[in-house]
Scaffold this motif. Structure first.
Motif, PDB file in Angstrom:
ATOM      1  N   MET A  29      43.067 -14.519 -15.679  1.00  0.00           N
ATOM      2  CA  MET A  29      42.496 -15.326 -14.598  1.00  0.00           C
ATOM      3  C   MET A  29      43.279 -15.036 -13.321  1.00  0.00           C
ATOM      4  O   MET A  29      44.419 -14.572 -13.371  1.00  0.00           O
ATOM      5  N   ILE A  30      42.648 -15.314 -12.185  1.00  0.00           N
ATOM      6  CA  ILE A  30      43.289 -15.040 -10.891  1.00  0.00           C
ATOM      7  C   ILE A  30      43.216 -16.263  -9.991  1.00  0.00           C
ATOM      8  O   ILE A  30      42.329 -17.104 -10.137  1.00  0.00           O
ATOM      9  N   GLY A  31      44.181 -16.328  -9.075  1.00  0.00           N
ATOM     10  CA  GLY A  31      44.227 -17.428  -8.117  1.00  0.00           C
ATOM     11  C   GLY A  31      43.205 -17.244  -7.005  1.00  0.00           C
ATOM     12  O   GLY A  31      42.955 -16.131  -6.552  1.00  0.00           O
ATOM     13  N   ILE A  32      42.643 -18.364  -6.570  1.00  0.00           N
ATOM     14  CA  ILE A  32      41.666 -18.395  -5.477  1.00  0.00           C
ATOM     15  C   ILE A  32      42.223 -19.328  -4.407  1.00  0.00           C
ATOM     16  O   ILE A  32      42.345 -20.545  -4.623  1.00  0.00           O
ATOM     17  N   GLY A  33      42.566 -18.769  -3.259  1.00  0.00           N
ATOM     18  CA  GLY A  33      43.241 -19.547  -2.219  1.00  0.00           C
ATOM     19  C   GLY A  33      42.280 -20.306  -1.322  1.00  0.00           C
ATOM     20  O   GLY A  33      42.310 -20.161  -0.100  1.00  0.00           O
ATOM     21  N   MET A  34      41.440 -21.143  -1.909  1.00  0.00           N
ATOM     22  CA  MET A  34      40.510 -21.930  -1.094  1.00  0.00           C
ATOM     23  C   MET A  34      41.300 -22.820  -0.132  1.00  0.00           C
ATOM     24  O   MET A  34      42.320 -23.385  -0.527  1.00  0.00           O
ATOM     25  N   ILE A  92      31.610 -28.435   5.962  1.00  0.00           N
ATOM     26  CA  ILE A  92      32.253 -27.125   6.092  1.00  0.00           C
ATOM     27  C   ILE A  92      31.334 -26.088   5.459  1.00  0.00           C
ATOM     28  O   ILE A  92      30.877 -26.272   4.333  1.00  0.00           O
ATOM     29  N   THR A  93      31.057 -25.021   6.198  1.00  0.00           N
ATOM     30  CA  THR A  93      30.262 -23.934   5.629  1.00  0.00           C
ATOM     31  C   THR A  93      31.170 -23.031   4.821  1.00  0.00           C
ATOM     32  O   THR A  93      32.194 -22.561   5.319  1.00  0.00           O
ATOM     33  N   LEU A  94      30.788 -22.821   3.576  1.00  0.00           N
ATOM     34  CA  LEU A  94      31.593 -21.989   2.682  1.00  0.00           C
ATOM     35  C   LEU A  94      31.509 -20.532   3.109  1.00  0.00           C
ATOM     36  O   LEU A  94      30.450 -19.931   3.117  1.00  0.00           O
ATOM     37  N   GLN A  95      32.660 -19.962   3.498  1.00  0.00           N
ATOM     38  CA  GLN A  95      32.724 -18.547   3.864  1.00  0.00           C
ATOM     39  C   GLN A  95      33.179 -17.740   2.632  1.00  0.00           C
ATOM     40  O   GLN A  95      33.977 -18.243   1.838  1.00  0.00           O
ATOM     41  N   PRO A  96      32.697 -16.497   2.487  1.00  0.00           N
ATOM     42  CA  PRO A  96      33.097 -15.703   1.315  1.00  0.00           C
ATOM     43  C   PRO A  96      34.614 -15.599   1.152  1.00  0.00           C
ATOM     44  O   PRO A  96      35.128 -15.642   0.036  1.00  0.00           O
ATOM     45  N   GLU A  97      35.341 -15.517   2.286  1.00  0.00           N
ATOM     46  CA  GLU A  97      36.805 -15.355   2.182  1.00  0.00           C
ATOM     47  C   GLU A  97      37.491 -16.609   1.615  1.00  0.00           C
ATOM     48  O   GLU A  97      38.629 -16.538   1.144  1.00  0.00           O
ATOM     49  N   PHE A  98      36.804 -17.763   1.675  1.00  0.00           N
ATOM     50  CA  PHE A  98      37.397 -18.997   1.130  1.00  0.00           C
ATOM     51  C   PHE A  98      37.578 -18.895  -0.390  1.00  0.00           C
ATOM     52  O   PHE A  98      38.409 -19.595  -0.957  1.00  0.00           O
ATOM     53  N   LEU A  99      36.762 -18.071  -1.027  1.00  0.00           N
ATOM     54  CA  LEU A  99      36.823 -17.934  -2.485  1.00  0.00           C
ATOM     55  C   LEU A  99      37.348 -16.565  -2.905  1.00  0.00           C
ATOM     56  O   LEU A  99      37.128 -16.120  -4.029  1.00  0.00           O
TER      57      LEU A  99
END
Length: 274
Positions: free
Chosen positions: A125-130, A173-180
């Protein structure tokens, strides 16, 4: 174990290519500066033992969601790991040894625990810096599911992440691809240290905050804001030469920063012309 030894081991661990960095070891070296007698192997063995127990409970069908459900039942129902909602800013939430012993932590340290247990059962698994809330996900590009280790391993889909963001910031907040986007191991460790830095700043513990900044700069030597913060914290504790060097380096990188004039005034006080 003195501070310089813990720092040396941390530095040695992060010199490797990112994929070879052992996150658990690096996190325990961070804790070793707080707990000088900390036995790294004891906590690595604890992670191994948890993974062995978990492996015996894994379902025959190795579908990602089934494995996640199994990890969740083990960590949150059987071992009672939980997110610390009562005392979120307790520094112990940021130290992996404390998280393992107390079975309580913040999003990033519970994510680290989850990642390390999952890695040991061959479920990477990997970290997601939302922004505002750290998540993890299976390291399989075609699977768009996320796990909230702070909230009992709740499974989230992108739409849920959008709602979670809006809750955190109390506005749409609009979810941007970089958020995930996945984070590297170095980014993961820097975010842990940044959390700890802000906790110490809040508690007016300048020297401990400085130790966090120094380790972030081992990870990312040219990070402008960390150079500035090392300079400001060095100034506060009377290390004026270090302060002047760092503040000058900051202005070289960011001459038009919003705080540039304040930094120039401070340098003038230190007898350095800009």
């Amino acid at each position: 174990m003195n501070l310089s030894s813990a720092r040396k081991f941390f530095h040695h661990e992060i010199q490797q290519p990112d994929e070879y960095i052992d996150l658990a070891k690096a996190a325990l070296y961070i804790a070793q500066e707080e707990y000088s007698e900390l036995d790294i192997e004891e906590y690595l063995n604890a992670l191994d033992a948890m993974a062995i127990e978990l492996e015996e409970r894994l379902p025959l069908e190795k579908y990602p969601l089934k494995i996640i459900q199994c990890i969740n039942k083990y960590l949150y129902d059987d071992l009672n790991f939980t997110g610390n909602t009562q005392n979120y800013y307790d520094p112990r939430n940021s130290f992996l040894n404390d998280v393992i012993e107390r079975r309580i932590g913040i999003p990033i340290t519970l994510a680290l625990l989850y990642i390390e247990i999952a890695r040991r059962i061959d479920f990477p698994m990997i970290g997601i810096g939302m922004p505002g809330h750290f998540l993890i996900r299976p390291n399989v590009s075609e699977i768009e599911i996320f796990v909230d280790a702070f909230n009992s391993g709740e499974v989230l889909f992108p739409q849920d992440c959008q709602q979670r963001l809006s809750q955190i910031y109390q506005q749409n907040i609009t979810l941007q691809p970089e958020f995930l986007a996945p984070v590297t191991k170095k980014q993961f460790l820097a975010r842990m240290l940044t959390n700890l830095k802000y906790i110490y700043l809040k508690q007016h513990e300048s020297e401990k905050a400085l130790f966090c900044v120094e380790r972030i700069l081992l990870l990312f030597p040219s990070a402008a804001l960390e150079l500035r913060d090392r300079g400001l914290l060095s100034y506060q504790i009377g290390r004026f030469n270090q302060a002047a060097d760092d503040l000058q380096a900051y202005l070289m990188q960011a001459p038009d920063a919003q705080d540039a004039s304040t930094i120039r005034q401070l340098l003038a006080k230190l007898g350095k012309n800009q």
